[in-house]
Write an enzyme that holds these catalytic residues in place. Structure first.
Site, PDB file in Angstrom:
ATOM      1  N   TYR A  98       0.836  -1.197   0.000  1.00 27.16           N
ATOM      2  CA  TYR A  98       0.000   0.000   0.000  1.00 27.16           C
ATOM      3  C   TYR A  98       0.878   1.257   0.000  1.00 27.16           C
ATOM      4  O   TYR A  98       1.834   1.352   0.772  1.00 27.16           O
ATOM      5  CB  TYR A  98      -0.902  -0.043   1.241  1.00 27.16           C
ATOM      6  CG  TYR A  98      -1.798   1.152   1.382  1.00 27.16           C
ATOM      7  CD1 TYR A  98      -2.842   1.360   0.483  1.00 27.16           C
ATOM      8  CD2 TYR A  98      -1.615   2.077   2.397  1.00 27.16           C
ATOM      9  CE1 TYR A  98      -3.664   2.464   0.602  1.00 27.16           C
ATOM     10  CE2 TYR A  98      -2.441   3.179   2.527  1.00 27.16           C
ATOM     11  CZ  TYR A  98      -3.461   3.370   1.621  1.00 27.16           C
ATOM     12  OH  TYR A  98      -4.273   4.464   1.733  1.00 27.16           O
ATOM     13  N   ASP A 170      -0.370  -7.549   6.147  1.00 27.55           N
ATOM     14  CA  ASP A 170      -1.509  -6.653   5.912  1.00 27.55           C
ATOM     15  C   ASP A 170      -2.532  -7.464   5.121  1.00 27.55           C
ATOM     16  O   ASP A 170      -2.327  -7.760   3.945  1.00 27.55           O
ATOM     17  CB  ASP A 170      -1.034  -5.416   5.140  1.00 27.55           C
ATOM     18  CG  ASP A 170      -2.170  -4.422   4.870  1.00 27.55           C
ATOM     19  OD1 ASP A 170      -3.343  -4.831   4.887  1.00 27.55           O
ATOM     20  OD2 ASP A 170      -1.867  -3.242   4.618  1.00 27.55           O
TER      21      ASP A 170
HETATM   22  C1  LIG Z   1      -6.364   1.378   2.565  1.00 28.88           C
HETATM   23  C2  LIG Z   1      -5.251   0.505   2.941  1.00 28.88           C
HETATM   24  C3  LIG Z   1      -4.429   0.809   4.035  1.00 28.88           C
HETATM   25  C4  LIG Z   1      -4.577   2.080   4.835  1.00 28.88           C
HETATM   26  O1  LIG Z   1      -5.796   2.139   5.490  1.00 28.88           O
HETATM   27  P1  LIG Z   1      -6.571   3.503   5.851  1.00 28.88           P
HETATM   28  O2  LIG Z   1      -7.776   3.011   6.553  1.00 28.88           O
HETATM   29  O3  LIG Z   1      -6.862   4.214   4.564  1.00 28.88           O
HETATM   30  O4  LIG Z   1      -5.660   4.302   6.721  1.00 28.88           O
HETATM   31  C5  LIG Z   1      -3.431  -0.098   4.344  1.00 28.88           C
HETATM   32  N1  LIG Z   1      -3.227  -1.225   3.627  1.00 28.88           N
HETATM   33  C6  LIG Z   1      -3.996  -1.528   2.567  1.00 28.88           C
HETATM   34  C7  LIG Z   1      -3.723  -2.780   1.807  1.00 28.88           C
HETATM   35  C8  LIG Z   1      -5.027  -0.680   2.183  1.00 28.88           C
HETATM   36  O5  LIG Z   1      -5.765  -0.983   1.111  1.00 28.88           O
END
Ligand SMILES: *Cc1c(COP(=O)(O)O)cnc(C)c1O
Length: 390
Positions: A98, A170
């Site tokens: 991200y 993630d």
């Molecule tokens: C959107 C996203 C984030 C960040 O999240 P927010 O809620 O926008 O702060 C982190 N990792 C991935 C894979 C994302 O799609």
């Protein structure tokens, strides 16, 4: 209990005080103490709030973890994990992550004297080769954003476990319905709950889930001390969203596969990135470690940016917007939107080209979605024809 049952019930039993079937919004900043220091488990909502506690219990159950912490955004959750790092530590990060995670590492973590290293290859050995005695953490996404590359979580977890390094995944793109990294050996799971967990594009939030008590305690301290906790209404919206997570993910996955197949056969599409296509390099690994292939895909048009621009302008059901994971289909242009903060040469090296288009496939009728793409591709291609004619 199975996933679908946990999604509806874990952390969300009827309110013991009133019988309210849904978890109440404890919209309060503070809690009465019966005498000095005598409270009922809650003192102040940054430190703890019953609505947030319900969400944390729900997410821990869904990810098969023992502990979860909710944050104000996915980036706030990411910062909580990075708070475990100290100057002179080394962190390895998969390169196709991200954009906001990349930005935190480059602009906030690296200046603290923590060595940040990106790993361009997906193979587990590439991570193994780069681990040094200073390596504290490995951070990966799978499937990745925006190229849907698939990393072998179990293999990487074997390596990090042997070397005493924390593995963070993630899991935003897959959601716990499709992939549970803790079961595969990861130490920490991070979510932007903004996406599939909330599922309706109506709030911003994040979460961290782990089985490691020490890690939990350090991040719990950070959650209260740094204070990036979610508001109560947003917390409640995620609680409501997770109840239908299984239903939505099945539909997202079903629609995305049909669309990937349609695009793969379309003459104006050069390449489709979707782990559910058997020609995708991550297909076998995804089949092993996921319970479905998800709702995200990207594809490359035969021509460059003007065609991509014409395509996104011509779409009627897909909305041009950042974000993903909601019931409505979204389209985005990673090079100019989600990954605009990467230097152009870095984007090129990673394959985030100007003709790359990313879709977050929603739960609308798939025939309607395909018809929308068909007419927009037609218009984009005709535009090229017009250019050639001149
Ligand atoms: C959107 C996203 C984030 C960040 O999240 P927010 O809620 O926008 O702060 C982190 N990792 C991935 C894979 C994302 O799609």
């Amino acid at each position: 209990m199975r996933f679908e049952t946990l999604a509806v019930h874990a952390g969300q039993s009827p309110d013991p005080a009133t019988g309210s079937v849904t978890v109440p919004l404890y919209q309060t900043a503070t809690f009465q103490q019966r005498a000095i220091g005598v409270h009922r488990g809650y003192e102040y909502s940054r430190t703890g709030n019953p609505t947030r506690a319900a969400l944390e219990e729900s997410l821990a159950a869904l990810e098969q973890g023992t502990h979860a912490l909710a944050f104000a955004s996915g980036c706030a959750a990411t910062m909580a994990v990075f708070s475990l790092l100290r100057p002179s530590d080394h962190i390895l990060c998969g390169e196709d992550v991200y954009g906001g995670t990349y930005r935190i590492l480059q602009r906030i973590i690296s200046p603290l004297g923590i060595t940040v290293e990106f790993v361009p290859e997906d193979a587990p050995e590439s991570f193994a080769q780069r681990i040094t005695p200073q390596t504290k953490m490995v951070w990966i996404e799978s499937p990745t954003n925006p190229l849907l590359r698939v990393l072998d979580i179990r293999e990487i977890a074997r390596i990090t476990a042997r070397r005493g390094v924390l593995l963070v995944v993630d899991n935003t793109f897959a959601s716990p319905f499709l992939q549970r990294p803790l079961e595969l050996g990861a130490d920490i799971v991070v979510h932007s709950t903004t996406k599939y967990l909330a599922g309706h594009s109506d709030c911003v939030g994040g979460a961290v889930i782990t089985n490691n008590k020490q890690v939990y305690q350090a991040m719990k301290f950070y959650q209260n001390a740094a204070g990036a906790v979610p508001g109560i209404l947003d917390t409640w919206l995620v609680l409501r969203g997770v109840k239908t997570l299984a239903l939505r993910m099945r539909e997202h996955s079903h629609n995305a596969l049909q669309i990937a197949q349609f695009l793969a056969a379309h003459p104006y599409v050069q390449r489709v990135h979707y782990p559910g296509l058997s020609q995708h390099p991550g297909y076998e690994t995804a089949k092993r470690q996921m319970y479905g292939f998800g709702g995200m895909l990207s594809f490359e048009l035969a021509e460059g940016f003007p065609a991509a621009e014409r395509l996104v302008q011509a779409l009627r059901i897909f909305t041009l917007a950042e974000s993903l994971g909601g019931v409505e289909s979204l389209v985005c242009h990673p090079a100019r939107m989600t990954h605009a903060s990467l230097p152009p040469e870095e984007r090129r090296r990673r394959g985030i080209t100007d003709n790359l288009v990313r879709l977050s496939v929603g739960v609308e009728d798939v025939e309607d979605l395909i018809a929308d793409l068909r007419q927009a591709l037609q218009l984009a291609a005709e535009g090229d024809q017009a250019t050639y004619d001149i």
